[in-house]
Design a protein around this motif. Structure first.
Motif, PDB file in Angstrom:
ATOM      1  N   LEU A   1      -9.295  11.819   1.282  1.00 38.03           N
ATOM      2  CA  LEU A   1      -8.557  10.597   0.976  1.00 38.03           C
ATOM      3  C   LEU A   1      -9.079  10.012  -0.336  1.00 38.03           C
ATOM      4  N   ASP A   2      -8.179   9.805  -1.280  1.00 39.80           N
ATOM      5  CA  ASP A   2      -8.531   9.137  -2.527  1.00 39.80           C
ATOM      6  C   ASP A   2      -7.754   7.830  -2.615  1.00 39.80           C
ATOM      7  N   VAL A   3      -8.452   6.766  -2.929  1.00 38.94           N
ATOM      8  CA  VAL A   3      -7.832   5.441  -2.955  1.00 38.94           C
ATOM      9  C   VAL A   3      -8.183   4.728  -4.250  1.00 38.94           C
ATOM     10  N   GLU A   4      -7.179   4.054  -4.764  1.00 40.30           N
ATOM     11  CA  GLU A   4      -7.342   3.343  -6.024  1.00 40.30           C
ATOM     12  C   GLU A   4      -6.687   1.963  -5.905  1.00 40.30           C
ATOM     13  N   GLY A   5      -7.408   0.924  -6.303  1.00 37.35           N
ATOM     14  CA  GLY A   5      -6.828  -0.422  -6.355  1.00 37.35           C
ATOM     15  C   GLY A   5      -6.091  -0.595  -7.665  1.00 37.35           C
ATOM     16  N   ARG A   6      -4.930  -1.230  -7.611  1.00 39.39           N
ATOM     17  CA  ARG A   6      -4.124  -1.399  -8.822  1.00 39.39           C
ATOM     18  C   ARG A   6      -4.034  -2.854  -9.271  1.00 39.39           C
ATOM     19  N   THR A   7      -4.265  -3.771  -8.348  1.00 38.73           N
ATOM     20  CA  THR A   7      -4.272  -5.197  -8.688  1.00 38.73           C
ATOM     21  C   THR A   7      -5.663  -5.734  -8.372  1.00 38.73           C
ATOM     22  N   THR A   8      -5.933  -6.963  -8.772  1.00 36.07           N
ATOM     23  CA  THR A   8      -7.236  -7.562  -8.461  1.00 36.07           C
ATOM     24  C   THR A   8      -7.477  -7.538  -6.955  1.00 36.07           C
ATOM     25  N   ALA A   9      -6.470  -7.962  -6.202  1.00 33.45           N
ATOM     26  CA  ALA A   9      -6.605  -7.973  -4.738  1.00 33.45           C
ATOM     27  C   ALA A   9      -6.766  -6.554  -4.210  1.00 33.45           C
ATOM     28  N   GLY A  10      -6.017  -5.622  -4.775  1.00 36.80           N
ATOM     29  CA  GLY A  10      -6.074  -4.238  -4.324  1.00 36.80           C
ATOM     30  C   GLY A  10      -7.415  -3.590  -4.623  1.00 36.80           C
TER      31      GLY A  10
ATOM     32  N   ILE B   1       0.849  -1.189   0.000  1.00 35.70           N
ATOM     33  CA  ILE B   1       0.000   0.000   0.000  1.00 35.70           C
ATOM     34  C   ILE B   1       0.888   1.244   0.000  1.00 35.70           C
ATOM     35  N   TYR B   2       0.723   2.074  -1.010  1.00 36.75           N
ATOM     36  CA  TYR B   2       1.446   3.334  -1.100  1.00 36.75           C
ATOM     37  C   TYR B   2       0.602   4.435  -0.469  1.00 36.75           C
ATOM     38  N   LEU B   3       1.274   5.318   0.282  1.00 35.55           N
ATOM     39  CA  LEU B   3       0.601   6.447   0.928  1.00 35.55           C
ATOM     40  C   LEU B   3       1.244   7.743   0.443  1.00 35.55           C
TER      41      LEU B   3
ATOM     42  N   PRO C   1       8.326  -2.794  -4.413  1.00 31.24           N
ATOM     43  CA  PRO C   1       7.388  -3.637  -5.153  1.00 31.24           C
ATOM     44  C   PRO C   1       6.224  -2.772  -5.636  1.00 31.24           C
ATOM     45  N   PRO C   2       5.576  -3.135  -6.725  1.00 33.81           N
ATOM     46  CA  PRO C   2       4.455  -2.342  -7.218  1.00 33.81           C
ATOM     47  C   PRO C   2       3.280  -2.401  -6.232  1.00 33.81           C
ATOM     48  N   PRO C   3       2.477  -1.332  -6.180  1.00 40.13           N
ATOM     49  CA  PRO C   3       1.416  -1.281  -5.170  1.00 40.13           C
ATOM     50  C   PRO C   3       0.178  -2.099  -5.569  1.00 40.13           C
ATOM     51  N   ASP C   4      -0.455  -2.672  -4.564  1.00 37.68           N
ATOM     52  CA  ASP C   4      -1.810  -3.220  -4.756  1.00 37.68           C
ATOM     53  C   ASP C   4      -2.835  -2.102  -4.663  1.00 37.68           C
ATOM     54  N   MET C   5      -2.518  -1.128  -3.811  1.00 37.21           N
ATOM     55  CA  MET C   5      -3.478  -0.042  -3.582  1.00 37.21           C
ATOM     56  C   MET C   5      -2.698   1.250  -3.349  1.00 37.21           C
ATOM     57  N   VAL C   6      -3.213   2.334  -3.920  1.00 32.42           N
ATOM     58  CA  VAL C   6      -2.549   3.633  -3.791  1.00 32.42           C
ATOM     59  C   VAL C   6      -3.500   4.600  -3.096  1.00 32.42           C
ATOM     60  N   CYS C   7      -3.037   5.201  -1.992  1.00 28.01           N
ATOM     61  CA  CYS C   7      -3.829   6.174  -1.242  1.00 28.01           C
ATOM     62  C   CYS C   7      -3.193   7.549  -1.415  1.00 28.01           C
ATOM     63  N   ARG C   8      -4.032   8.554  -1.509  1.00 24.92           N
ATOM     64  CA  ARG C   8      -3.510   9.914  -1.585  1.00 24.92           C
ATOM     65  C   ARG C   8      -4.309  10.804  -0.644  1.00 24.92           C
ATOM     66  N   LEU C   9      -3.593  11.492   0.254  1.00 22.51           N
ATOM     67  CA  LEU C   9      -4.231  12.428   1.189  1.00 22.51           C
ATOM     68  C   LEU C   9      -3.930  13.848   0.737  1.00 22.51           C
ATOM     69  N   THR C  10      -4.963  14.661   0.653  1.00 22.77           N
ATOM     70  CA  THR C  10      -4.758  16.069   0.298  1.00 22.77           C
ATOM     71  C   THR C  10      -5.510  16.947   1.286  1.00 22.77           C
ATOM     72  N   THR C  11      -5.019  18.165   1.460  1.00 19.67           N
ATOM     73  CA  THR C  11      -5.703  19.073   2.375  1.00 19.67           C
ATOM     74  C   THR C  11      -6.979  19.581   1.720  1.00 19.67           C
ATOM     75  N   ALA C  12      -7.976  19.774   2.557  1.00 15.27           N
ATOM     76  CA  ALA C  12      -9.280  20.236   2.082  1.00 15.27           C
ATOM     77  C   ALA C  12      -9.856  21.126   3.174  1.00 15.27           C
ATOM     78  N   GLU C  13     -10.955  21.709   2.894  1.00 14.10           N
ATOM     79  CA  GLU C  13     -11.621  22.558   3.881  1.00 14.10           C
ATOM     80  C   GLU C  13     -12.981  21.961   4.199  1.00 14.10           C
ATOM     81  N   PRO C  14     -13.211  21.342   5.363  1.00 14.61           N
ATOM     82  CA  PRO C  14     -12.255  21.223   6.465  1.00 14.61           C
ATOM     83  C   PRO C  14     -11.428  19.935   6.346  1.00 14.61           C
ATOM     84  N   GLY C  15     -10.280  19.930   6.940  1.00 16.85           N
ATOM     85  CA  GLY C  15      -9.509  18.704   7.095  1.00 16.85           C
ATOM     86  C   GLY C  15      -8.780  18.219   5.862  1.00 16.85           C
TER      87      GLY C  15
END
Ligand SMILES: Nc1ncnc2c1ncn2[C@@H]1O[C@H](COP(=O)(O)OP(=O)(O)O)[C@@H](O)[C@H]1O
Ligand SMILES: [Mg+2]
Length: 154
Positions: free
Chosen positions: A130-139, A29-31, A113-127
């Motif tokens: 989180l955006d998440v994407e699966g890259r493999t079948t399992a992910g 899992i990539y963060l 190793p290549p990710p099964d799942m990629v997460c991205r956190l960005t600032t927003a108003e408020p807080g």
């Protein structure tokens, strides 16, 4: 998955939803996200949900913090301060197995190793968001299960 996280507790709760869904096996899992985006906060919620009682230090200086929880081997990595990505080759990251939770994966190109799942956190108003994407079948399956679990909680 696209999940607004209004405060720090919401980030921990999102991580807590993911913890029990993780396989007793391997997952990468990539963060992604700027400094202070909430990556470590997410991992903290995840590890506590799996029964970790202690602190969850940022692995900024140690590079990797290992955890053994509920039959799972987890490794929390933070590559922010890595000087030379070849250090990852010496650590044997590619062959580690278990669950890898990797902050700043973009600092270790070619050595992760290549990710099964990629997460991205960005600032927003408020807080944060989180955006998440699966890259493999399992992910992809993991991402869908996470979205369902997070939806039920909010
Ligand atoms: N959804 C959120 N809204 C506001 N603050 C947050 C949120 N999630 C986390 N934080 C706060 O952001 C700060 C940095 O979090 P941290 O997880 O250490 O970031 P990173 O690991 O991405 O550098 C912490 O003080 C944390 O409580
Ligand atoms: Mg961090």
């Amino acid at each position: 998955m696209h999940l607004p996280l209004k405060d720090s507790a919401a980030t921990e709760a999102a991580g807590a939803c993911l913890g029990p869904l993780l396989p007793v096996g391997d997952a990468v899992i990539y963060l992604h996200g700027d400094l202070g985006a909430g990556k470590t906060t997410l991992v903290r919620g995840l590890l506590h949900a799996l029964g970790h009682a202690g602190r969850v230090p940022s692995p900024t200086y140690t590079l990797v913090e290992p955890y053994s929880l509920g039959g799972r081997e987890l490794r929390h990595l933070d590559l922010y301060r890595i000087a030379d990505p070849e250090e990852l080759a010496f650590l044997g990251i590619r062959d580690m197995g278990g669950i890898l939770l990797i902050e700043w994966p973009e600092r270790g190109p070619h050595f992760l190793p290549p990710p099964d799942m990629v997460c991205r956190l960005t600032t927003a108003e408020p807080g944060r968001v989180l955006d998440v994407e699966g890259r493999t079948t399992a992910g992809k399956a993991l991402c869908q299960a996470w979205e369902r679990a997070a939806g039920m909680k909010s």
